[in-house]
Enzyme design. Structure first.
Site, PDB file in Angstrom:
ATOM      1  N   GLY A   1       0.912  -0.356  -3.738  1.00  0.00           N
ATOM      2  CA  GLY A   1       1.100  -1.604  -3.013  1.00  0.00           C
ATOM      3  C   GLY A   1      -0.129  -2.472  -3.233  1.00  0.00           C
ATOM      4  O   GLY A   1      -0.833  -2.333  -4.234  1.00  0.00           O
ATOM      5  N   GLU A   2      -0.385  -3.350  -2.309  1.00  0.00           N
ATOM      6  CA  GLU A   2      -1.584  -4.185  -2.360  1.00  0.00           C
ATOM      7  C   GLU A   2      -2.631  -3.512  -1.475  1.00  0.00           C
ATOM      8  O   GLU A   2      -2.500  -3.479  -0.259  1.00  0.00           O
ATOM      9  CB  GLU A   2      -1.257  -5.597  -1.861  1.00  0.00           C
ATOM     10  CG  GLU A   2      -2.115  -6.686  -2.500  1.00  0.00           C
ATOM     11  CD  GLU A   2      -3.592  -6.570  -2.119  1.00  0.00           C
ATOM     12  OE1 GLU A   2      -4.450  -6.611  -3.031  1.00  0.00           O
ATOM     13  OE2 GLU A   2      -3.875  -6.433  -0.919  1.00  0.00           O
ATOM     14  N   SER A   3      -3.658  -2.949  -2.100  1.00  0.00           N
ATOM     15  CA  SER A   3      -4.567  -2.056  -1.378  1.00  0.00           C
ATOM     16  C   SER A   3      -5.307  -2.758  -0.249  1.00  0.00           C
ATOM     17  O   SER A   3      -5.538  -2.160   0.815  1.00  0.00           O
ATOM     18  CB  SER A   3      -5.569  -1.421  -2.356  1.00  0.00           C
ATOM     19  OG  SER A   3      -6.368  -2.400  -2.980  1.00  0.00           O
TER      20      SER A   3
ATOM     21  N   CYS B   1      -1.379   4.693  -7.343  1.00  0.00           N
ATOM     22  CA  CYS B   1      -1.875   3.325  -7.515  1.00  0.00           C
ATOM     23  C   CYS B   1      -2.802   2.934  -6.357  1.00  0.00           C
ATOM     24  O   CYS B   1      -3.922   3.414  -6.289  1.00  0.00           O
ATOM     25  CB  CYS B   1      -0.708   2.360  -7.684  1.00  0.00           C
ATOM     26  SG  CYS B   1      -1.187   0.760  -8.387  1.00  0.00           S
TER      27      CYS B   1
ATOM     28  N   ARG C   1     -10.690  -0.868  -9.202  1.00  0.00           N
ATOM     29  CA  ARG C   1      -9.492  -1.526  -8.691  1.00  0.00           C
ATOM     30  C   ARG C   1      -8.999  -2.559  -9.707  1.00  0.00           C
ATOM     31  O   ARG C   1      -9.776  -3.324 -10.270  1.00  0.00           O
ATOM     32  CB  ARG C   1      -9.835  -2.207  -7.358  1.00  0.00           C
ATOM     33  CG  ARG C   1      -8.693  -2.933  -6.675  1.00  0.00           C
ATOM     34  CD  ARG C   1      -9.201  -3.581  -5.384  1.00  0.00           C
ATOM     35  NE  ARG C   1      -8.133  -4.277  -4.675  1.00  0.00           N
ATOM     36  CZ  ARG C   1      -7.773  -5.531  -4.918  1.00  0.00           C
ATOM     37  NH1 ARG C   1      -8.394  -6.230  -5.855  1.00  0.00           N
ATOM     38  NH2 ARG C   1      -6.788  -6.098  -4.229  1.00  0.00           N
TER      39      ARG C   1
ATOM     40  N   ILE D   1       1.257  -1.092 -12.689  1.00  0.00           N
ATOM     41  CA  ILE D   1       1.422  -2.400 -12.071  1.00  0.00           C
ATOM     42  C   ILE D   1       0.125  -2.781 -11.369  1.00  0.00           C
ATOM     43  O   ILE D   1      -0.240  -2.182 -10.359  1.00  0.00           O
ATOM     44  CB  ILE D   1       2.594  -2.397 -11.066  1.00  0.00           C
ATOM     45  CG1 ILE D   1       3.893  -1.964 -11.743  1.00  0.00           C
ATOM     46  CG2 ILE D   1       2.761  -3.789 -10.437  1.00  0.00           C
ATOM     47  CD1 ILE D   1       5.054  -1.789 -10.784  1.00  0.00           C
ATOM     48  N   ARG D   2      -0.576  -3.759 -11.928  1.00  0.00           N
ATOM     49  CA  ARG D   2      -1.910  -4.114 -11.406  1.00  0.00           C
ATOM     50  C   ARG D   2      -2.715  -2.847 -11.152  1.00  0.00           C
ATOM     51  O   ARG D   2      -3.331  -2.664 -10.101  1.00  0.00           O
ATOM     52  CB  ARG D   2      -1.798  -4.937 -10.121  1.00  0.00           C
ATOM     53  CG  ARG D   2      -1.163  -6.300 -10.282  1.00  0.00           C
ATOM     54  CD  ARG D   2      -1.119  -7.046  -8.952  1.00  0.00           C
ATOM     55  NE  ARG D   2      -2.452  -7.286  -8.430  1.00  0.00           N
ATOM     56  CZ  ARG D   2      -2.707  -7.654  -7.173  1.00  0.00           C
ATOM     57  NH1 ARG D   2      -1.724  -7.805  -6.313  1.00  0.00           N
ATOM     58  NH2 ARG D   2      -3.936  -7.863  -6.779  1.00  0.00           N
TER      59      ARG D   2
ATOM     60  N   HIS E   1       3.062   4.621 -11.302  1.00  0.00           N
ATOM     61  CA  HIS E   1       4.109   4.710 -10.280  1.00  0.00           C
ATOM     62  C   HIS E   1       5.230   5.661 -10.708  1.00  0.00           C
ATOM     63  O   HIS E   1       6.272   5.217 -11.202  1.00  0.00           O
ATOM     64  CB  HIS E   1       4.713   3.325 -10.022  1.00  0.00           C
ATOM     65  CG  HIS E   1       3.825   2.369  -9.315  1.00  0.00           C
ATOM     66  ND1 HIS E   1       3.873   2.161  -7.958  1.00  0.00           N
ATOM     67  CD2 HIS E   1       2.850   1.548  -9.790  1.00  0.00           C
ATOM     68  CE1 HIS E   1       2.972   1.249  -7.606  1.00  0.00           C
ATOM     69  NE2 HIS E   1       2.340   0.871  -8.706  1.00  0.00           N
TER      70      HIS E   1
ATOM     71  N   GLU F   1       7.359   7.018  -8.875  1.00  0.00           N
ATOM     72  CA  GLU F   1       8.535   6.758  -8.035  1.00  0.00           C
ATOM     73  C   GLU F   1       9.436   5.677  -8.621  1.00  0.00           C
ATOM     74  O   GLU F   1      10.577   5.503  -8.159  1.00  0.00           O
ATOM     75  CB  GLU F   1       8.106   6.373  -6.613  1.00  0.00           C
ATOM     76  CG  GLU F   1       7.554   4.969  -6.442  1.00  0.00           C
ATOM     77  CD  GLU F   1       6.103   4.807  -6.865  1.00  0.00           C
ATOM     78  OE1 GLU F   1       5.522   3.725  -6.617  1.00  0.00           O
ATOM     79  OE2 GLU F   1       5.531   5.758  -7.447  1.00  0.00           O
TER      80      GLU F   1
END
Length: 247
Positions: free
Chosen positions: A46-48, A78, A108, A142-143, A197, A199
């Site tokens: 997600g967005e950490s 991630c 990051r 992803i990022r 990821h 998942e």
């Protein structure tokens, strides 16, 4: 077996769906007291920074740190990997709280912004030896972060070659013109981390690896995982397409 999935933001639904396809119940975790009902935990991507703010708002960090210190199995994907790291570089101004416990340094967003997200075949001999299937795994980045350094007790499970134009850390300027490998999957005792990821793929082997790892840590044999609703922890199982699948 019931597995907790931190459900503050990010791909927690996808992890729960992946567990469900294996016949394992995933429970959303949003409050400290909910951790008492599970013995293992997945921290999703997600967005950490957003996840850290929400975890702080719900006063989750003390409980999460204690959960890790008690030796419970925890897998971070991630952003979850960032959470578990002892040290993080490339953070936003002001930084963010971490859970810690995984003796490594994570950069990051090492691979860049959202538009620089990519997929790549990763060499995963340890995963293949434990879970069967091919010697490669299709990683969805992803990022994505990357692990730059690890402690001696950390087992590297996958790395990725990085050409000079992808080196994001100014401290690595002297390495330009050469190829470098960064770590993208690792394990340290009860902690598992992946920069990608799993998942978001049809390949369930990282989930079965974690489930068996959790079972072993909890004192059971690796084949003693109790599945529900006829679930089967095998690589050859055909998944239900109830979420976006990247193949």
């Amino acid at each position: 077996m019931t597995v907790g999935v931190l459900a503050l933001q990010g791909s927690f639904n996808e992890h729960i769906a992946a567990l469900r396809r294996l016949g394992v119940k995933g429970v959303e975790i949003r409050k400290p007291e909910q951790l008492q009902g599970v013995s293992s935990l997945i921290i999703p991507g997600g967005e950490s920074t957003t996840m850290a703010k929400l975890a702080d708002f719900h006063n989750l960090f003390p409980a999460l740190r204690e959960f890790v210190k008690m030796g419970n199995p925890v897998w971070g994907t991630c952003a979850g990997l960032i959470f578990l790291a002892d040290k993080v570089t490339g953070q936003k101004a002001g930084g963010q709280d971490l859970i810690g416990g995984l003796h490594c340094t994570v950069h990051r967003n090492f691979f860049g912004s959202q538009i620089q997200s990519f997929e790549a075949d990763l060499s995963v001999p340890e995963l293949a030896s434990k879970e069967g299937g091919p010697d490669t795994f299709r990683g969805v980045f992803i990022r994505a972060p990357a692990v730059l350094e690890v402690g001696p007790e950390v087992e590297v499970l996958a790395d990725y070659p990085v050409p000079s134009d992808k080196l994001m850390d100014e401290a690595q300027e002297e390495n330009k013109g050469s190829e470098k490998k960064v770590i993208v999957a690792l394990r340290q005792g009860n902690l598992l981390g992946t920069a990608f990821h799993p998942e978001l793929t049809a390949d369930s082997r990282w989930h079965t690896y974690f489930l068996k790892m959790a079972s072993e840590i909890e004192g059971g044999a690796s084949n003693s995982i109790v599945a529900v609703e006829g679930g089967d922890l095998t690589f050859d199982q055909q998944p239900m397409n109830d979420l976006p699948i990247f193949q």
